[in-house]
Design a protein around this motif. Structure first.
Motif, PDB file in Angstrom:
ATOM      1  N   SER A  12      -2.732 -10.525  -8.939  1.00  0.00           N
ATOM      2  CA  SER A  12      -2.658  -9.303  -9.727  1.00  0.00           C
ATOM      3  C   SER A  12      -1.203  -8.951  -9.960  1.00  0.00           C
ATOM      4  CB  SER A  12      -3.358  -8.144  -9.002  1.00  0.00           C
ATOM      5  OG  SER A  12      -2.581  -7.708  -7.896  1.00  0.00           O
ATOM      6  N   SER A  13      -0.955  -8.203 -11.026  1.00  0.00           N
ATOM      7  CA  SER A  13       0.375  -7.650 -11.285  1.00  0.00           C
ATOM      8  C   SER A  13       0.207  -6.189 -11.664  1.00  0.00           C
ATOM      9  CB  SER A  13       1.094  -8.406 -12.408  1.00  0.00           C
ATOM     10  OG  SER A  13       1.522  -9.681 -11.975  1.00  0.00           O
ATOM     11  N   ILE A  14       0.995  -5.332 -11.049  1.00  0.00           N
ATOM     12  CA  ILE A  14       0.973  -3.917 -11.400  1.00  0.00           C
ATOM     13  C   ILE A  14       2.392  -3.470 -11.730  1.00  0.00           C
ATOM     14  CG2 ILE A  14      -1.067  -3.391 -10.027  1.00  0.00           C
ATOM     15  CD1 ILE A  14       0.771  -2.112  -7.951  1.00  0.00           C
ATOM     16  N   VAL A  15       2.511  -2.645 -12.744  1.00  0.00           N
ATOM     17  CA  VAL A  15       3.803  -2.097 -13.141  1.00  0.00           C
ATOM     18  C   VAL A  15       3.970  -0.734 -12.487  1.00  0.00           C
ATOM     19  CG1 VAL A  15       5.215  -1.274 -15.068  1.00  0.00           C
ATOM     20  CG2 VAL A  15       3.862  -3.375 -15.306  1.00  0.00           C
ATOM     21  N   GLU A  16       5.068  -0.579 -11.786  1.00  0.00           N
ATOM     22  CA  GLU A  16       5.370   0.684 -11.122  1.00  0.00           C
ATOM     23  C   GLU A  16       6.526   1.361 -11.852  1.00  0.00           C
ATOM     24  OE1 GLU A  16       5.830   0.357  -6.903  1.00  0.00           O
ATOM     25  OE2 GLU A  16       4.140  -1.033  -6.683  1.00  0.00           O
ATOM     26  N   GLN A  17       6.372   2.645 -12.136  1.00  0.00           N
ATOM     27  CA  GLN A  17       7.412   3.404 -12.816  1.00  0.00           C
ATOM     28  C   GLN A  17       8.425   3.874 -11.767  1.00  0.00           C
ATOM     29  OE1 GLN A  17       7.340   3.241 -16.091  1.00  0.00           O
ATOM     30  NE2 GLN A  17       5.336   2.238 -15.973  1.00  0.00           N
ATOM     31  N   ALA A  18       9.129   2.895 -11.214  1.00  0.00           N
ATOM     32  CA  ALA A  18      10.080   3.176 -10.138  1.00  0.00           C
ATOM     33  C   ALA A  18      11.126   2.068 -10.099  1.00  0.00           C
ATOM     34  CB  ALA A  18       9.370   3.272  -8.790  1.00  0.00           C
ATOM     35  N   TRP A  78      -5.466  -5.009  -0.132  1.00  0.00           N
ATOM     36  CA  TRP A  78      -4.135  -4.963  -0.744  1.00  0.00           C
ATOM     37  C   TRP A  78      -4.165  -4.382  -2.151  1.00  0.00           C
ATOM     38  CZ3 TRP A  78       0.389  -4.441   1.171  1.00  0.00           C
ATOM     39  CH2 TRP A  78       0.649  -4.891   2.465  1.00  0.00           C
ATOM     40  N   ASP A  79      -5.275  -4.457  -2.848  1.00  0.00           N
ATOM     41  CA  ASP A  79      -5.387  -3.723  -4.113  1.00  0.00           C
ATOM     42  C   ASP A  79      -5.231  -2.222  -3.856  1.00  0.00           C
ATOM     43  OD1 ASP A  79      -5.647  -5.825  -5.860  1.00  0.00           O
ATOM     44  OD2 ASP A  79      -7.819  -5.658  -6.084  1.00  0.00           O
TER      45      ASP A  79
END
Length: 428
Positions: A197-203, A365-366
């Motif tokens: 999985s890939s998640i974009v974090e606004q940080a 972990w998700d």
């Protein structure tokens, strides 16, 4: 009067480099960084040039490109990169940039090719980067040998692929030899990615790493993870309890019998390996603490292997258990945006739906990644306020964060010093 100032040059970030170096020189030890280090576009550009274009980065796993012609791509800031398995079986790395007019060659994250062919004008490259074909219109005197793909530095160990965009990257061989040794029981030539999985974090990327380097927040934020995970990972932790130390001693005796490395190994503040038990009665990072995969990794005979934790700064942390592994990669996207990629690894012969259920395997972990995303994003929003000022880290709970910020500051200052323009005397 004689003053010193930088010689004239074309570096648009010259002033930012000077400001960053001076700010780091004056920073207060064991405190978070000044605001611009977390949200300023110029500081981010310096980070990319002096950290992400010079240090060794975790890029991916060798099992993702197992055969000749398999490739993967990633972006290091504005620099697209290709990793491809060559005819010689080695992993080669190149800038994903055609030598004709600069188009990207490979447009997908993963794939398999016979040759590397530019989709724009069909310039064709061998898997080792040599230009093979540029068409007849380039003229009979055109020198194919002068236009091969530009290579990048690549090293592989323990199933990991590390890259550097520097022509002279820092030494890493001692860490890689230890990584190879610690992952020998897992037979990393025979694993596969079960799910990712890939998640974009606004940080900012540093906030993502800082959050990972402490478990001060775990009790309040990660109920799923703490079903199995210990809050501390070695007996040197000042919070380690007598019960934990006794559990460690028992497990280490078991691991010794199985010839499985467990000792804490540090390579400065950048790289760290240690094997630590999970909570008693659990063997894997799953909701019920039971094995997520029935086929164990490598030569392991028991799922009860605790977690081999591997840290590689600036962009990776990892957990290896008896039944599966979880690897993480962080890549900056902008001053206040990062992407976190998670990959769950299992034995290559494990059968989905028989030996493992990917949805069950990834649940903990998700949930944890999403919880950490929210924490990092709220951290970023607060830092953006005019009220923010650097705050103190806890030496007891946040020593890992202190180590990370110290490493970052030291490496950035060192790299800036190497890149500093010459000084010239100015009369006035």
């Amino acid at each position: 009067m004689t003053n010193f100032c930088p010689a004239p040059h074309d570096d648009p970030l010259a002033a930012a480099r000077h400001e960053v170096a001076e700010s780091l020189r004056q920073r207060r030890p064991n405190f978070s960084l000044p605001q611009p280090f977390y949200n300023d576009a110029r500081v981010f550009a310096v980070d990319m040039q002096e950290i992400f274009e010079k240090e060794w980065l975790f890029a991916g796993m060798t099992c993702e490109i197992p055969a000749k012609g398999n490739y993967m791509t990633l972006d290091v800031g504005d620099n697209p990169v290709i990793l491809v398995r060559g005819n010689d079986g080695a992993v080669h790395g190149f800038h994903n940039v055609c030598r004709h007019r600069g188009s990207r060659l490979c447009l997908h994250e993963k794939g398999k090719v016979a040759k590397l062919v530019c989709p724009y004008h069909q310039w064709t490259y061998e898997l080792d980067g040599r230009l093979l074909f540029a068409g007849s219109d380039m003229g009979e005197n055109f020198d194919l040998a002068a236009y091969g793909l530009k290579p990048i530095q690549v090293k592989s160990a323990g199933g990991y692929i590390f890259i550097s965009l520097s022509d002279a990257p820092p030494a890493i061989d001692d860490f890689l030899a230890t990584l190879e040794h610690y992952l020998e029981p897992y037979d990393m030539a025979n694993v596969k990615v079960a799910v990712e999985s890939s998640i974009v974090e606004q940080a900012n990327w540093k906030l993502v790493i800082e959050n990972n380097r402490e478990c001060y927040h775990c009790n309040g934020a990660h109920p799923e993870l703490l079903n199995a995970l210990q809050e501390f990972d070695d007996t040197d932790d000042p919070r380690a309890t007598p019960a934990y130390k006794a559990l460690v001693a028992n497990k280490q005796a078991d691991w010794e019998v199985q010839r499985v490395p467990w000792q804490l190994k540090r390579f400065g503040k950048q790289n760290r390996l240690t094997r630590t038990p999970l909570r008693e009665g659990t063997v894997s990072m799953t909701l019920d603490g039971k094995a997520a995969c029935q086929k164990l990794m490598g030569r392991l005979e028991s799922p009860d292997m605790g977690s081999l934790r591997i840290l590689h700064l600036p962009n990776s942390w990892n957990h290896f258990m008896g039944d599966h592994a979880v690897v993480f990669r962080v890549m900056p996207l902008g001053p206040q945006q990062s992407v976190v990629t998670t990959k769950w690894l299992v034995h290559k012969d494990a059968v989905e739906g028989v030996d493992y259920d990917p949805e069950q395997m990834r649940k903990v972990w998700d949930a944890t990644n999403n919880q950490d995303r929210r924490l990092a994003e709220e951290n970023q929003r607060g830092i953006n306020s005019k009220a923010y000022e650097p705050g103190p880290y806890s030496g007891t709970y946040e020593f890992g964060v202190i180590d990370f910020i110290d490493w970052y500051s030291e490496r950035l200052q060192e790299n800036l010093k190497e890149n500093a323009p010459p000084l010239q005397m100015v009369q006035g």
